[in-house]
Design a protein around this motif. Structure first.
Motif, mmCIF file in Angstrom:
data_model
loop_
_atom_site.group_PDB
_atom_site.id
_atom_site.type_symbol
_atom_site.label_atom_id
_atom_site.label_comp_id
_atom_site.label_asym_id
_atom_site.label_seq_id
_atom_site.Cartn_x
_atom_site.Cartn_y
_atom_site.Cartn_z
ATOM 1 N N GLU A 52 0.538 -1.147 0.005
ATOM 2 C CA GLU A 52 0.010 0.110 -0.014
ATOM 3 C C GLU A 52 0.810 1.201 0.126
ATOM 4 O OE1 GLU A 52 -1.844 0.877 4.146
ATOM 5 O OE2 GLU A 52 -1.348 -1.138 4.296
ATOM 6 N N ASN A 53 2.109 1.058 0.488
ATOM 7 C CA ASN A 53 2.898 2.400 0.320
ATOM 8 C C ASN A 53 4.054 2.433 -0.847
ATOM 9 O OD1 ASN A 53 4.354 0.215 1.215
ATOM 10 N ND2 ASN A 53 5.554 1.106 2.734
ATOM 11 N N LEU A 54 3.716 1.669 -1.791
ATOM 12 C CA LEU A 54 4.574 1.650 -3.114
ATOM 13 C C LEU A 54 3.575 1.754 -4.452
ATOM 14 C CD1 LEU A 54 7.175 -1.243 -2.359
ATOM 15 C CD2 LEU A 54 7.385 1.198 -2.318
ATOM 16 N N CYS A 162 11.804 -3.865 -3.118
ATOM 17 C CA CYS A 162 13.133 -3.194 -2.383
ATOM 18 C C CYS A 162 13.771 -2.277 -3.483
ATOM 19 C CB CYS A 162 14.096 -4.501 -1.911
ATOM 20 S SG CYS A 162 14.819 -5.317 -3.313
ATOM 21 N N VAL A 163 13.673 -2.319 -4.784
ATOM 22 C CA VAL A 163 14.430 -1.546 -5.619
ATOM 23 C C VAL A 163 13.459 -0.254 -5.448
ATOM 24 C CG1 VAL A 163 14.767 -1.076 -8.083
ATOM 25 C CG2 VAL A 163 15.220 -3.380 -7.104
ATOM 26 N N ASP A 164 12.207 -0.479 -5.467
ATOM 27 C CA ASP A 164 11.248 0.718 -5.349
ATOM 28 C C ASP A 164 11.728 1.788 -4.208
ATOM 29 O OD1 ASP A 164 10.056 0.868 -7.646
ATOM 30 O OD2 ASP A 164 8.158 -0.136 -7.230
ATOM 31 N N ALA A 165 11.527 0.857 -3.123
ATOM 32 C CA ALA A 165 11.732 1.503 -1.827
ATOM 33 C C ALA A 165 13.058 2.351 -1.567
ATOM 34 C CB ALA A 165 11.687 0.491 -0.480
ATOM 35 N N CYS A 166 13.986 1.632 -2.440
ATOM 36 C CA CYS A 166 15.366 2.441 -2.247
ATOM 37 C C CYS A 166 15.352 3.345 -3.405
ATOM 38 C CB CYS A 166 16.443 1.320 -2.817
ATOM 39 S SG CYS A 166 17.988 1.766 -2.578
ATOM 40 N N ALA A 170 10.624 6.082 -2.127
ATOM 41 C CA ALA A 170 11.134 6.395 -0.739
ATOM 42 C C ALA A 170 12.272 6.998 -0.331
ATOM 43 C CB ALA A 170 10.873 5.222 0.231
ATOM 44 N N GLN A 171 13.350 6.463 -0.791
ATOM 45 C CA GLN A 171 14.781 6.757 -0.258
ATOM 46 C C GLN A 171 15.647 7.553 -1.185
ATOM 47 O OE1 GLN A 171 15.449 6.677 3.055
ATOM 48 N NE2 GLN A 171 17.458 7.824 2.455
ATOM 49 N N PHE A 172 15.253 7.513 -2.587
ATOM 50 C CA PHE A 172 15.923 8.308 -3.697
ATOM 51 C C PHE A 172 17.512 7.697 -3.570
ATOM 52 C CE2 PHE A 172 11.917 10.085 -3.968
ATOM 53 C CZ PHE A 172 11.611 10.306 -5.251
ATOM 54 N N THR A 173 17.957 6.670 -3.089
ATOM 55 C CA THR A 173 19.383 6.480 -3.109
ATOM 56 C C THR A 173 19.726 5.630 -4.208
ATOM 57 O OG1 THR A 173 19.327 6.266 -0.751
ATOM 58 C CG2 THR A 173 21.089 5.048 -1.598
ATOM 59 N N PHE A 174 18.910 4.768 -4.843
ATOM 60 C CA PHE A 174 19.086 3.812 -6.008
ATOM 61 C C PHE A 174 20.356 2.921 -5.703
ATOM 62 C CE2 PHE A 174 16.873 7.693 -7.198
ATOM 63 C CZ PHE A 174 15.708 7.113 -7.677
ATOM 64 N N ALA A 175 20.610 2.498 -4.443
ATOM 65 C CA ALA A 175 21.787 1.686 -4.391
ATOM 66 C C ALA A 175 21.675 0.185 -4.789
ATOM 67 C CB ALA A 175 22.013 1.510 -2.718
ATOM 68 N N SER A 269 0.857 8.656 8.612
ATOM 69 C CA SER A 269 0.770 9.763 7.549
ATOM 70 C C SER A 269 2.377 10.234 7.454
ATOM 71 C CB SER A 269 -0.094 10.728 7.872
ATOM 72 O OG SER A 269 0.216 11.186 9.296
ATOM 73 N N VAL A 270 3.065 10.200 8.321
ATOM 74 C CA VAL A 270 4.444 10.826 8.352
ATOM 75 C C VAL A 270 5.357 10.001 7.495
ATOM 76 C CG1 VAL A 270 6.352 11.432 9.485
ATOM 77 C CG2 VAL A 270 4.009 12.169 10.226
ATOM 78 N N THR A 271 5.533 8.466 7.892
ATOM 79 C CA THR A 271 6.479 7.747 7.496
ATOM 80 C C THR A 271 6.148 7.026 6.450
ATOM 81 O OG1 THR A 271 5.898 5.918 8.929
ATOM 82 C CG2 THR A 271 7.213 7.269 9.784
ATOM 83 N N HIS A 272 4.559 6.630 6.237
ATOM 84 C CA HIS A 272 4.092 5.643 5.093
ATOM 85 C C HIS A 272 5.005 4.242 5.379
ATOM 86 C CE1 HIS A 272 1.497 8.695 3.508
ATOM 87 N NE2 HIS A 272 2.514 9.634 3.527
ATOM 88 N N GLY A 273 5.362 3.866 6.532
ATOM 89 C CA GLY A 273 5.952 2.894 6.491
ATOM 90 C C GLY A 273 7.676 3.076 6.457
ATOM 91 N N HIS A 274 8.060 3.965 5.989
ATOM 92 C CA HIS A 274 9.424 4.037 5.811
ATOM 93 C C HIS A 274 10.279 4.922 6.818
ATOM 94 C CE1 HIS A 274 8.540 2.636 1.865
ATOM 95 N NE2 HIS A 274 7.843 3.777 1.515
#
Length: 289
Positions: A52-54, A162-166, A170-175, A269-274
Motif C-alpha cells: 500500500e505504500n508503493l 526493495c528496488v522501489d523503496a530504495c 521512498a529513499q531516492f538512493t538507488f543503491a 501519515s508521516v512515514t508511510h512505513g519508511h
C-alpha cells in the motif's frame, strides 16, 4: 503507493463507479483499483509485489482477475475499476493462473520464511514438487556485510519492492537495482559491491517491504540461526522516534525484554512505513548497560 487518479483529474472527484464482482454489485470511489473494490467487497485477493505504500509494478501476477471482454487476465492491484466492469476473482482460469505462479515461485526460491506466500500456495493447492526439484535459481551464501542487515538472495522472488523503496518511492538512493538477464536476473548493488561500498545509506526501507525475508535484520538472522526466533511470543509497541521532531512512528518488536527489530506502520501519515537509518537501526542504546 496507490495512485489517486481523482487527484489528477478533478472530474473524478466525488464520483463513483459500479462494478460486479463475482456476481455482486459493488460501488467504489472513481480511481480505486479492482483490488480496492475487492477489498471493499470482502474478497481476499492474494498479493506479493503489491504494497500500500508503493506504486504497483505488476511483477508477481498473483493478484490477476478475469474481466469480461478482456482477452487476458488483468492485475487487480494496478487496474482501475471501471463503471460496468464484470469481474471474476475465483474462476477456474484465475485459480489456475495463481496456482502456476505460486508453483514457479516455490520451485525456484527458498520460501521457508515466507508464511504468507506458503498460505497462498496451500489455498490454491500449488504443488511445488511437480517440476524439477533441483532447479533453484541460486545457491549462494548469505551476504553479511555488517551488523545491521543481511541479504539472502536464495529467498528473493524478484518482486521489485526493495528496488522501489530504495529508489523513487521512498529513499531516492538507488543503491540496488535489477541485474542480469533471464535466469541470472537478480537484485544487486552497483557492480555487485558490498553494501558499505555501495550507495546504501542503511535506511532499511528495503527490509520493511521484503515479503520473503531475503532482506532481514541481522538481529533476526542471528536469532533464527540460533533457533531462538520466537515471533509468536514477541510484543509490538508503537512509539514516536526520539531522534528528531518529525514524529515518525516506530513499532518496536520485543522478545525477552529486548528490541529485536523496528518497523513503521505503512498507513502512518508521516512515514508511510519508511524510516531513516536512525529510526530503523538506532535503538541499541535502549538496552545499553
Amino acid at each position: 503507493m496507490t495512485t489517486d487518479w481523482s487527484s489528477l483529474d478533478p472530474a473524478l472527484a466525488d464520483t463513483t463507479v459500479s462494478v460486479t464482482i463475482d456476481g455482486a454489485s459493488v460501488t467504489v470511489p472513481a480511481g480505486d483499483t479492482i483490488l480496492d473494490a475487492c477489498t471493499a467487497h470482502g474478497v481476499d485477493t492474494p498479493t506479493i509485489c503489491y504494497a500500500e505504500n508503493l506504486t504497483p509494478v505488476n511483477a508477481c501476477r498473483v493478484c490477476v482477475v478475469e474481466v469480461e471482454g478482456n482477452r487476458t487476465l488483468v492485475p487487480a492491484c494496478s487496474r482501475p475499476a471501471e463503471d460496468g466492469m464484470e469481474i471474476q476473482t475465483d474462476s477456474e482460469r484465475v485459480r489456475h493462473s495463481r496456482k502456476m505462479v505460486l508453483e514457479f515461485l516455490g520451485t525456484t526460491n527458498d520460501l521457508s520464511e515466507a508464511p504468507a506466500i506458503n498460505a497462498m500456495s496451500e489455498r490454491y493447492d500449488a504443488d511445488i514438487t511437480r517440476y524439477a526439484t533441483d532447479h533453484a535459481r541460486f545457491d549462494q551464501d548469505v551476504k553479511i556485510d555488517d551488523d545491521l542487515y543481511i541479504r539472502d538472495y536464495d529467498k528473493c522472488v524478484l518482486c521489485y519492492k526493495c528496488v522501489d523503496a530504495c529508489g523513487e518511492e521512498a529513499q531516492f538512493t538507488f543503491a540496488i537495482a535489477m541485474s542480469g538477464r533471464g535466469f541470472d536476473n537478480r537484485i544487486s548493488t552497483e557492480f555487485d559491491v558490498t553494501l558499505p561500498d555501495s550507495a546504501c545509506v542503511y535506511c532499511g526501507n528495503c527490509i520493511g517491504v521484503c515479503p520473503t525475508n531475503a532482506l532481514q535484520f541481522k538481529t533476526e538472522f542471528d536469532l533464527r540461526r540460533a533457533g531462538e526466533w520466537r515471533e509468536d511470543e514477541q510484543t509490538v509497541t508503537r512509539t514516536v522516534c526520539s531522534y528528531c521532531g518529525v514524529g515518525c512512528n516506530l513499532e518496536l518488536h520485543v522478545q525477552d525484554n529486548e528490541i529485536v527489530k523496528v518497523t513503521s506502520p505503512a498507513d502512518h501519515s508521516v512515514t508511510h512505513g519508511h524510516l531513516c537509518v536512525k529510526g530503523r537501526f538506532g535503538w541499541k542504546y535502549v538496552s545499553a548497560t
